[in-house]
Design a protein around this motif. Sequence first.
Motif, PDB file in Angstrom:
ATOM      1  N   LYS A 264      74.299 -44.868-102.164  1.00 60.10           N
ATOM      2  CA  LYS A 264      74.677 -45.018-103.573  1.00 60.10           C
ATOM      3  C   LYS A 264      74.930 -46.495-103.899  1.00 60.10           C
ATOM      4  N   ALA A 265      75.696 -47.131-103.034  1.00 59.70           N
ATOM      5  CA  ALA A 265      75.990 -48.546-103.270  1.00 59.70           C
ATOM      6  C   ALA A 265      74.708 -49.379-103.198  1.00 59.70           C
ATOM      7  N   LEU A 266      73.849 -49.027-102.236  1.00 63.87           N
ATOM      8  CA  LEU A 266      72.585 -49.751-102.092  1.00 63.87           C
ATOM      9  C   LEU A 266      71.740 -49.600-103.362  1.00 63.87           C
ATOM     10  N   TYR A 267      71.723 -48.383-103.884  1.00 66.26           N
ATOM     11  CA  TYR A 267      70.985 -48.148-105.131  1.00 66.26           C
ATOM     12  C   TYR A 267      71.457 -49.120-106.221  1.00 66.26           C
ATOM     13  N   VAL A 268      72.764 -49.215-106.399  1.00 63.48           N
ATOM     14  CA  VAL A 268      73.297 -50.051-107.487  1.00 63.48           C
ATOM     15  C   VAL A 268      72.882 -51.510-107.298  1.00 63.48           C
ATOM     16  N   ILE A 269      73.022 -51.995-106.071  1.00 66.27           N
ATOM     17  CA  ILE A 269      72.655 -53.391-105.795  1.00 66.27           C
ATOM     18  C   ILE A 269      71.167 -53.602-106.121  1.00 66.27           C
ATOM     19  N   GLN A 270      70.340 -52.642-105.711  1.00 64.89           N
ATOM     20  CA  GLN A 270      68.893 -52.781-105.942  1.00 64.89           C
ATOM     21  C   GLN A 270      68.533 -52.625-107.422  1.00 64.89           C
ATOM     22  N   GLU A 271      69.251 -51.742-108.116  1.00 64.09           N
ATOM     23  CA  GLU A 271      68.942 -51.523-109.543  1.00 64.09           C
ATOM     24  C   GLU A 271      69.319 -52.759-110.371  1.00 64.09           C
ATOM     25  N   ILE A 272      70.413 -53.407-109.987  1.00 62.47           N
ATOM     26  CA  ILE A 272      70.791 -54.640-110.702  1.00 62.47           C
ATOM     27  C   ILE A 272      69.677 -55.677-110.518  1.00 62.47           C
ATOM     28  N   GLU A 273      69.151 -55.746-109.301  1.00 68.45           N
ATOM     29  CA  GLU A 273      68.070 -56.696-109.025  1.00 68.45           C
ATOM     30  C   GLU A 273      66.801 -56.320-109.802  1.00 68.45           C
ATOM     31  N   ARG A 274      66.502 -55.013-109.836  1.00 66.82           N
ATOM     32  CA  ARG A 274      65.310 -54.568-110.586  1.00 66.82           C
ATOM     33  C   ARG A 274      65.420 -54.937-112.060  1.00 66.82           C
ATOM     34  N   THR A 275      66.639 -54.843-112.597  1.00 62.28           N
ATOM     35  CA  THR A 275      66.816 -55.136-114.022  1.00 62.28           C
ATOM     36  C   THR A 275      66.537 -56.611-114.291  1.00 62.28           C
ATOM     37  N   GLN A 276      66.959 -57.456-113.347  1.00 63.56           N
ATOM     38  CA  GLN A 276      66.654 -58.889-113.484  1.00 63.56           C
ATOM     39  C   GLN A 276      65.152 -59.127-113.378  1.00 63.56           C
ATOM     40  N   LYS A 277      64.503 -58.403-112.464  1.00 66.76           N
ATOM     41  CA  LYS A 277      63.045 -58.565-112.302  1.00 66.76           C
ATOM     42  C   LYS A 277      62.307 -58.057-113.534  1.00 66.76           C
ATOM     43  N   ALA A 278      62.883 -57.035-114.174  1.00 65.15           N
ATOM     44  CA  ALA A 278      62.245 -56.494-115.382  1.00 65.15           C
ATOM     45  C   ALA A 278      62.237 -57.564-116.477  1.00 65.15           C
ATOM     46  N   ALA A 279      63.352 -58.297-116.593  1.00 70.24           N
ATOM     47  CA  ALA A 279      63.413 -59.366-117.595  1.00 70.24           C
ATOM     48  C   ALA A 279      62.332 -60.416-117.299  1.00 70.24           C
ATOM     49  N   GLU A 280      62.174 -60.731-116.023  1.00 64.48           N
ATOM     50  CA  GLU A 280      61.139 -61.703-115.627  1.00 64.48           C
ATOM     51  C   GLU A 280      59.755 -61.193-115.978  1.00 64.48           C
ATOM     52  N   ALA A 281      59.516 -59.920-115.639  1.00 66.03           N
ATOM     53  CA  ALA A 281      58.195 -59.326-115.906  1.00 66.03           C
ATOM     54  C   ALA A 281      57.896 -59.383-117.401  1.00 66.03           C
ATOM     55  N   ILE A 282      58.895 -59.091-118.221  1.00 66.51           N
ATOM     56  CA  ILE A 282      58.694 -59.116-119.679  1.00 66.51           C
ATOM     57  C   ILE A 282      58.396 -60.543-120.129  1.00 66.51           C
ATOM     58  N   LEU A 293      58.628 -51.115-111.856  1.00 65.44           N
ATOM     59  CA  LEU A 293      60.085 -51.194-111.663  1.00 65.44           C
ATOM     60  C   LEU A 293      60.759 -49.938-112.213  1.00 65.44           C
ATOM     61  N   ILE A 294      60.226 -49.449-113.321  1.00 62.17           N
ATOM     62  CA  ILE A 294      60.787 -48.235-113.937  1.00 62.17           C
ATOM     63  C   ILE A 294      60.606 -47.026-112.999  1.00 62.17           C
ATOM     64  N   TYR A 295      59.426 -46.892-112.410  1.00 61.62           N
ATOM     65  CA  TYR A 295      59.223 -45.805-111.433  1.00 61.62           C
ATOM     66  C   TYR A 295      60.188 -45.942-110.243  1.00 61.62           C
ATOM     67  N   LYS A 296      60.361 -47.178-109.781  1.00 60.15           N
ATOM     68  CA  LYS A 296      61.265 -47.388-108.634  1.00 60.15           C
ATOM     69  C   LYS A 296      62.700 -47.036-108.998  1.00 60.15           C
ATOM     70  N   SER A 297      63.069 -47.338-110.228  1.00 56.72           N
ATOM     71  CA  SER A 297      64.410 -47.009-110.691  1.00 56.72           C
ATOM     72  C   SER A 297      64.620 -45.497-110.580  1.00 56.72           C
ATOM     73  N   HIS A 298      63.615 -44.742-111.005  1.00 58.02           N
ATOM     74  CA  HIS A 298      63.784 -43.278-110.918  1.00 58.02           C
ATOM     75  C   HIS A 298      63.923 -42.825-109.474  1.00 58.02           C
ATOM     76  N   ALA A 299      63.087 -43.383-108.591  1.00 57.02           N
ATOM     77  CA  ALA A 299      63.163 -42.973-107.179  1.00 57.02           C
ATOM     78  C   ALA A 299      64.579 -43.190-106.650  1.00 57.02           C
ATOM     79  N   GLY A 300      65.181 -44.310-107.030  1.00 59.54           N
ATOM     80  CA  GLY A 300      66.548 -44.604-106.582  1.00 59.54           C
ATOM     81  C   GLY A 300      67.562 -43.636-107.170  1.00 59.54           C
ATOM     82  N   LEU A 301      67.405 -43.325-108.438  1.00 61.56           N
ATOM     83  CA  LEU A 301      68.334 -42.391-109.100  1.00 61.56           C
ATOM     84  C   LEU A 301      68.210 -40.994-108.493  1.00 61.56           C
TER      85      LEU A 301
END
Length: 382
Positions: A264-282, A293-301
Amino acid sequence: MNTHLKENISSKFLKKYKSKPKLVFSPGRINLIGEHTDYNDGFVFPAAIDKSIITAIDISDTNYCSVYAYDKKEEYQFNLDSVEAIPNGGWRNYVLGVISEIQKKGIGLSPFNIVFGGDIPGGAGLSSSAALENGIVFGLNEVFKLDLTKEEMIFISQKAEHNFVGVKCGIMDQYASMFGLKNHFLHLDCRTIEAKPYQIDLKGYELLLINTNVKHKLSDSAYNNRRSVCENVSALLHKKALRDVTEKELHVLKNKISKKDYQKALYVIQEIERTQKAAEAIENGDIKKLGQLIYKSHAGLQHQYKVSCDELDFLVDKAKESNVVIGSRMMGGGFGGCTINLIEKDQIENFSSVIEKAYKEKFNNECSIYQVNISDGTHIIK
Ligand code: GLA
């Protein structure tokens, strides 16, 4: 905005309370990525939508308050000197919670009338509750000239949810609903409460919401439970929040906490990073990357944070199979509600009919499909 809704609410008010009210538009929200990161001081990427709650409000000349829920056709009357949470009080607790939090600030209110109603589907993960809380606090601020800032108002809304509804939510929903900007997503830092607005060029893709039309029981306790797991893990590492923890630092706890909590904790750390990467991608105009990144977010959830459910997983799997959806994930707290999908614009109709049929066959229940526009946040309407 739904002008029909606005007219219904305002004429109901006039008929019931015989005065001309102030009208507040308060929107629901969607979230591109960054789920269950807000209460970890992380980043989120929401936007306000054109589905809303409209609150009509005016001062009353009686010695009690009266609130009418238009959609439920229920009325509730109470005195301002005895505001308390009601067991299983439903919508009443959102209203009372806001009033109580205002009173806790030492601000005195006098009797008022309210009619509210909306077109945000309930239980869909579109934050109808934050929209209602914000509508109430914004309306009271206006009518009684309380001089509250928008930031103070969202914290009042959030505390109402904590103390009267019992969900220890983060700040994303209230923020997005209050501070929404037409045609912009808000890359919000939930620690500083500062957001960078992004006008996203989706390049031939569109956002599509698919509502499972289910809301599984116990989702509130599961939510609070996730939050305390996160807080315990960061405390064990002597950090303020999981925002401050790296994967490497978390690794130190590998054999000291349960596998489930670790994930669970790992998910949160990775999701915060994905959100930053999403901003970069945009910023780089890379919509395919955003989709991944959106698909990966679901896999983590689904697998790590464990807040998904069969219906949501089914919709995401079907999206993946389709080859026309480049990103799909559950949105909001989880255990039901909507998926958010990034889909080829000219495939929306085809895909919608395929998914409706498949969902019906699998669950013997209808799903609902919505396209939403990105709107401004809570404001007064004429
Ligand atoms: C709910 C909460 C938010 C947020 C999301 C999950 O919507 O109200 O604060 O935690 O779940 O991202």
